[in-house]
Design an enzyme around this catalytic site. Structure first.
Site, PDB file in Angstrom:
ATOM      1  N   VAL A 135       4.373 -52.342 -31.664  1.00 39.96           N
ATOM      2  CA  VAL A 135       5.651 -52.861 -32.158  1.00 39.96           C
ATOM      3  C   VAL A 135       6.145 -53.907 -31.163  1.00 39.96           C
ATOM      4  CG1 VAL A 135       8.041 -52.277 -32.750  1.00 39.96           C
ATOM      5  CG2 VAL A 135       6.188 -50.654 -33.246  1.00 39.96           C
ATOM      6  N   VAL A 186       0.378 -35.183 -21.011  1.00 34.48           N
ATOM      7  CA  VAL A 186       0.581 -33.825 -20.477  1.00 34.48           C
ATOM      8  C   VAL A 186       1.413 -33.063 -21.506  1.00 34.48           C
ATOM      9  CG1 VAL A 186       0.331 -34.141 -17.996  1.00 34.48           C
ATOM     10  CG2 VAL A 186       2.452 -34.821 -19.120  1.00 34.48           C
ATOM     11  N   ALA A 209       1.708 -26.360 -22.164  1.00 28.15           N
ATOM     12  CA  ALA A 209       2.182 -24.976 -22.269  1.00 28.15           C
ATOM     13  C   ALA A 209       3.336 -24.933 -23.261  1.00 28.15           C
ATOM     14  CB  ALA A 209       2.633 -24.469 -20.909  1.00 28.15           C
ATOM     15  N   PRO A 237       8.607 -12.902 -19.008  1.00 27.26           N
ATOM     16  CA  PRO A 237       7.677 -12.491 -20.069  1.00 27.26           C
ATOM     17  C   PRO A 237       8.195 -12.883 -21.448  1.00 27.26           C
ATOM     18  CG  PRO A 237       9.094 -10.657 -19.472  1.00 27.26           C
ATOM     19  CD  PRO A 237       9.541 -11.826 -18.622  1.00 27.26           C
ATOM     20  N   GLY A 293       2.765 -42.106 -31.505  1.00 23.03           N
ATOM     21  CA  GLY A 293       1.789 -41.095 -31.921  1.00 23.03           C
ATOM     22  C   GLY A 293       1.370 -40.193 -30.779  1.00 23.03           C
ATOM     23  N   ILE A 310       8.150 -29.406 -26.046  1.00 22.70           N
ATOM     24  CA  ILE A 310       7.548 -29.338 -27.382  1.00 22.70           C
ATOM     25  C   ILE A 310       8.491 -28.563 -28.315  1.00 22.70           C
ATOM     26  CG2 ILE A 310       5.611 -28.327 -28.682  1.00 22.70           C
ATOM     27  CD1 ILE A 310       3.798 -29.216 -26.345  1.00 22.70           C
ATOM     28  N   LYS A 320      -0.642 -17.227 -24.157  1.00 19.33           N
ATOM     29  CA  LYS A 320       0.331 -17.204 -23.056  1.00 19.33           C
ATOM     30  C   LYS A 320       1.348 -16.095 -23.309  1.00 19.33           C
ATOM     31  CE  LYS A 320       4.038 -20.023 -21.071  1.00 19.33           C
ATOM     32  NZ  LYS A 320       4.757 -21.306 -21.124  1.00 19.33           N
TER      33      LYS A 320
HETATM   34  C1  LIG Z   1       4.776 -33.874 -15.989  1.00 17.62           C
HETATM   35  C2  LIG Z   1       5.056 -33.400 -17.375  1.00 17.62           C
HETATM   36  C3  LIG Z   1       4.586 -32.149 -17.787  1.00 17.62           C
HETATM   37  C4  LIG Z   1       4.894 -31.674 -19.070  1.00 17.62           C
HETATM   38  N1  LIG Z   1       4.494 -30.419 -19.452  1.00 17.62           N
HETATM   39  C5  LIG Z   1       4.928 -29.912 -20.637  1.00 17.62           C
HETATM   40  C6  LIG Z   1       4.608 -28.592 -21.041  1.00 17.62           C
HETATM   41  O1  LIG Z   1       3.888 -27.868 -20.366  1.00 17.62           O
HETATM   42  N2  LIG Z   1       5.097 -28.147 -22.213  1.00 17.62           N
HETATM   43  C7  LIG Z   1       5.900 -28.921 -23.016  1.00 17.62           C
HETATM   44  O2  LIG Z   1       6.377 -28.453 -24.058  1.00 17.62           O
HETATM   45  N3  LIG Z   1       6.149 -30.203 -22.681  1.00 17.62           N
HETATM   46  C8  LIG Z   1       5.706 -30.704 -21.525  1.00 17.62           C
HETATM   47  N4  LIG Z   1       5.988 -31.994 -21.196  1.00 17.62           N
HETATM   48  C9  LIG Z   1       6.629 -32.859 -22.168  1.00 17.62           C
HETATM   49  C10 LIG Z   1       5.590 -33.333 -23.176  1.00 17.62           C
HETATM   50  O3  LIG Z   1       4.522 -33.956 -22.526  1.00 17.62           O
HETATM   51  C11 LIG Z   1       6.220 -34.306 -24.156  1.00 17.62           C
HETATM   52  O4  LIG Z   1       7.389 -33.756 -24.668  1.00 17.62           O
HETATM   53  C12 LIG Z   1       5.294 -34.546 -25.297  1.00 17.62           C
HETATM   54  O5  LIG Z   1       4.043 -34.947 -24.856  1.00 17.62           O
HETATM   55  C13 LIG Z   1       5.857 -35.578 -26.213  1.00 17.62           C
HETATM   56  O6  LIG Z   1       5.698 -36.869 -25.700  1.00 17.62           O
HETATM   57  P1  LIG Z   1       6.068 -38.045 -26.658  1.00 17.62           P
HETATM   58  O7  LIG Z   1       5.222 -37.943 -27.863  1.00 17.62           O
HETATM   59  O8  LIG Z   1       7.541 -38.041 -26.833  1.00 17.62           O
HETATM   60  O9  LIG Z   1       5.734 -39.359 -25.820  1.00 17.62           O
HETATM   61  P2  LIG Z   1       4.328 -40.046 -25.456  1.00 17.62           P
HETATM   62  O10 LIG Z   1       3.247 -39.067 -25.268  1.00 17.62           O
HETATM   63  O11 LIG Z   1       4.642 -40.952 -24.315  1.00 17.62           O
HETATM   64  O12 LIG Z   1       3.956 -40.918 -26.723  1.00 17.62           O
HETATM   65  C14 LIG Z   1       4.562 -42.154 -26.984  1.00 17.62           C
HETATM   66  C15 LIG Z   1       3.869 -42.833 -28.139  1.00 17.62           C
HETATM   67  O13 LIG Z   1       4.591 -43.988 -28.484  1.00 17.62           O
HETATM   68  C16 LIG Z   1       3.686 -45.057 -28.670  1.00 17.62           C
HETATM   69  N5  LIG Z   1       4.377 -46.318 -28.392  1.00 17.62           N
HETATM   70  C17 LIG Z   1       5.195 -46.608 -27.352  1.00 17.62           C
HETATM   71  N6  LIG Z   1       5.611 -47.875 -27.427  1.00 17.62           N
HETATM   72  C18 LIG Z   1       5.067 -48.393 -28.550  1.00 17.62           C
HETATM   73  C19 LIG Z   1       5.100 -49.674 -29.181  1.00 17.62           C
HETATM   74  N7  LIG Z   1       5.769 -50.698 -28.663  1.00 17.62           N
HETATM   75  N8  LIG Z   1       4.411 -49.837 -30.318  1.00 17.62           N
HETATM   76  C20 LIG Z   1       3.686 -48.824 -30.870  1.00 17.62           C
HETATM   77  N9  LIG Z   1       3.614 -47.600 -30.318  1.00 17.62           N
HETATM   78  C21 LIG Z   1       4.291 -47.395 -29.172  1.00 17.62           C
HETATM   79  C22 LIG Z   1       2.536 -44.781 -27.719  1.00 17.62           C
HETATM   80  O14 LIG Z   1       1.350 -45.451 -28.129  1.00 17.62           O
HETATM   81  C23 LIG Z   1       2.433 -43.255 -27.888  1.00 17.62           C
HETATM   82  O15 LIG Z   1       1.647 -42.989 -29.015  1.00 17.62           O
HETATM   83  C24 LIG Z   1       5.655 -32.489 -19.939  1.00 17.62           C
HETATM   84  C25 LIG Z   1       6.067 -33.761 -19.532  1.00 17.62           C
HETATM   85  C26 LIG Z   1       5.782 -34.206 -18.270  1.00 17.62           C
HETATM   86  C27 LIG Z   1       6.252 -35.575 -17.863  1.00 17.62           C
END
Ligand SMILES: Cc1cc2nc3c(=O)[nH]c(=O)nc-3n(C[C@H](O)[C@H](O)[C@H](O)COP(=O)(O)OP(=O)(O)OC[C@H]3O[C@@H](n4cnc5c(N)ncnc54)[C@H](O)[C@@H]3O)c2cc1C
Length: 509
Positions: free
Chosen positions: A187, A49, A52, A98, A14, A348, A80
């Site tokens: 999980v 994080v 943007a 841009p 999530g 994203i 932006k």
């Molecule tokens: C330094 C940095 C800067 C970034 N800046 C940008 C940006 O400016 N613009 C952009 O588009 N993207 C950016 N990103 C990427 C962006 O943060 C991610 O693509 C976005 O947040 C999606 O993350 P996610 O949902 O895949 O993973 P996460 O946010 O890690 O979420 C993982 C989820 O899985 C759940 N989970 C994991 N294991 C289990 C389990 N065993 N049981 C139940 N639940 C579990 C966790 O609870 C959590 O809800 C950046 C990434 C980094 C590292």
């Protein structure tokens, strides 16, 4: 998709990815097509994080029916117009990527071809003066583009900056309101069907077993289903993109509310600054082979615009992607499917590309290999394009201050990027949107910004007499110079349209 029983889809995770996928699925599918459930664990933090975005996000909002003003109010968001790159090509350089065009095409040739023709004939114009989005960015101004394509103020697009954790909360409300069922739970096991090998269910710490026909892995870097269970290999791209860590920290917003993200190259990577209504997001993305963690944290903390609002937080990663983001009955989205550093705010967007392609190629109870192959082909192409775009920032540099930059300048680059560079150097031809991210204008701004200049131009440019082309360029430049000062400031625009009610005065300050 065939009629009959709805498909049971289980999203695991999530974070931003899980909630974007969930919202799109409950918005794009009818209840008789799919039942959507999302499982997330309060014990496992999201990456926190990702603040943007790029203009494609507006398509996502339109598709799921999100009102952007409501979204920006809920997430302390701002607008932006692009990204400012400081010190990238060389120390002291400054250019913008841009969200908009550089001038209007003439004589069947792109504007930058006419510009280059004029340059080669001795007319030294700065190409950035022909971008409305750049002029507005430099003046800290913003308003919505005019829909009338004959006007200069229609020649740009925009995206958002927002608070990532508030965005996931916002989407949760939307998705649950449309029938998504959320379950809190960790999980502890992923169970496969003994016969087919597909994922059949997940077991939660509470003992509950959640069955599904189709699973979406949004568990972040862990890749609990796609990697740990189905062992879809991870293709490592760190030899091209060596940054492998980041420090992130919010700070009080100082000074102007800029309508752009700032990216400043440093000795071992680069620093981002993202202006929100209530604070700025900051981070140093760096190569741990080129600087220690402590030094990197000190560099970041030493250049904040305002007081730090938290301790810096470290995130570790590796550039690359799954060789197959959709494997068996599991599709991965977000960090579970791959990671490309946030230099162009593309993660994203890659989540959006994954869920939109899933909807287009939506499976039945039995997964069809032709759909899976097509999905993976499309996602691979998206990743490849972003990868090449990012590598170009590092490779095309003349910095002499630090080993990272020499290493990147001298490294072997992918053939696909070599070919793009060669074509641009010869005739100024650059890729276009037709083949995925990014537009011709994005590629052009990056190539020119990093100091790659074409030695020739598209012969179609000669269809217009040079004197006529020069006069038209002057006209376009003057139109921008006249129109931009009439725009409201970004701070005023945010205060008027989408300020969090308690913050109107703060935004303008
Ligand atoms: C330094 C940095 C800067 C970034 N800046 C940008 C940006 O400016 N613009 C952009 O588009 N993207 C950016 N990103 C990427 C962006 O943060 C991610 O693509 C976005 O947040 C999606 O993350 P996610 O949902 O895949 O993973 P996460 O946010 O890690 O979420 C993982 C989820 O899985 C759940 N989970 C994991 N294991 C289990 C389990 N065993 N049981 C139940 N639940 C579990 C966790 O609870 C959590 O809800 C950046 C990434 C980094 C590292």
């Amino acid at each position: 998709m065939s009629s009959g029983e709805p498909l049971d889809i289980v999203i695991v995770g999530g974070g931003t990815a899980g909630w974007m996928v969930g919202t799109a699925l409950v918005s794009g599918l009818r209840p008789n097509q799919a039942r959507v459930r999302l499982v997330e664990s309060d014990d496992i933090a999201t990456v926190g994080v990702g603040e943007a975005t790029i203009p494609a996000m507006r398509d996502y909002n339109r598709f799921v029916g999100i009102d952007e003003v409501e979204m920006l109010r809920a997430t302390n968001g701002t607008f932006k117009l692009g990204i400012e790159f400081l010190d990238w090509g060389f120390q002291g350089s400054n250019y913008h990527h841009p969200f908009g065009v550089h001038g209007q095409a003439m004589g069947g040739a792109a504007f930058h071809q006419q510009w280059n023709r004029a340059r080669l004939a001795g007319h030294d114009f700065d190409i950035e003066e022909f971008s409305y989005a750049i002029a507005a960015s430099r003046a800290d101004r913003f308003e919505f583009p005019n829909p009338d394509p004959s006007l200069i103020e229609s020649s740009y697009s925009y995206a958002y900056h927002f608070d990532a954790s508030l965005y996931a909360k916002f989407l949760r409300k939307v998705a649950e309101g449309r029938g998504l069922k959320r379950t809190e739970g960790k999980v502890v096991a992923v169970n496969r069907d003994g016969l087919s090998g597909d994922v059949a269910s997940i077991t939660l710490a509470s003992g509950e077993v959640v069955k599904g026909d189709f699973f979406v892995d949004c568990t972040g870097f862990r890749g609990l289903l796609i990697g740990q269970t189905l062992e879809s290999p991870f293709e490592d791209w760190s030899h091209w993109l060596p940054c492998d860590r980041a420090w992130a920290v919010p700070c009080a917003r100082g000074g102007r509310l800029t309508p752009f993200t700032r990216s400043t190259a440093r000795e071992a990577g680069w620093i981002w600054r993202i202006p929100l209504q209530h604070r700025s997001g900051n981070g140093y993305v760096y190569s741990s082979a080129h600087i220690s963690d402590d030094e990197a944290a000190a560099v970041l903390m030493g250049q904040l615009d305002g007081e730090a609002l938290d301790e810096p937080r470290q995130i570790r990663f590796k550039a690359g992607r799954r060789t197959a983001s959709w494997t068996r009955n599991v599709m991965a989205a977000g960090l579970a499917s791959g990671f490309l550093e946030p230099l162009e705010s593309t993660s994203i967007y890659l989540v959006q590309a994954a869920v939109m392609n899933l909807l287009k190629l939506f499976p039945g109870k039995r997964v069809e290999p032709a759909l899976v192959d097509e999905f993976n082909r499309r996602i691979d192409r998206e990743y490849d394009r972003v990868r090449d775009f990012l590598i170009l920032h590092y490779h095309a540099n003349t910095r002499t201050d630090a080993p990272l930059w020499k290493q990147c300048r001298e490294m072997e680059i992918p053939d696909s990027l070599k070919q793009k560079l060669e074509l641009f150097r010869r005739r100024g031809h650059a890729p276009s949107h037709r083949d995925g991210l990014f537009s011709l204008h994005s590629w052009t701004s990056l190539l020119l910004g990093q100091g790659v200049t074409p030695e020739g131009y598209d012969r179609l440019a000669d269809n217009v007499p040079l004197s006529q082309a020069l006069a038209e360029m002057e006209r376009q430049r003057a139109a921008i110079t006249r129109r931009v000062p009439l725009m409201p400031s970004h701070a005023d625009f945010v205060a008027r349209h989408c300020a969090v009610p308690a913050r109107t005065a703060e935004v303008v300050a």
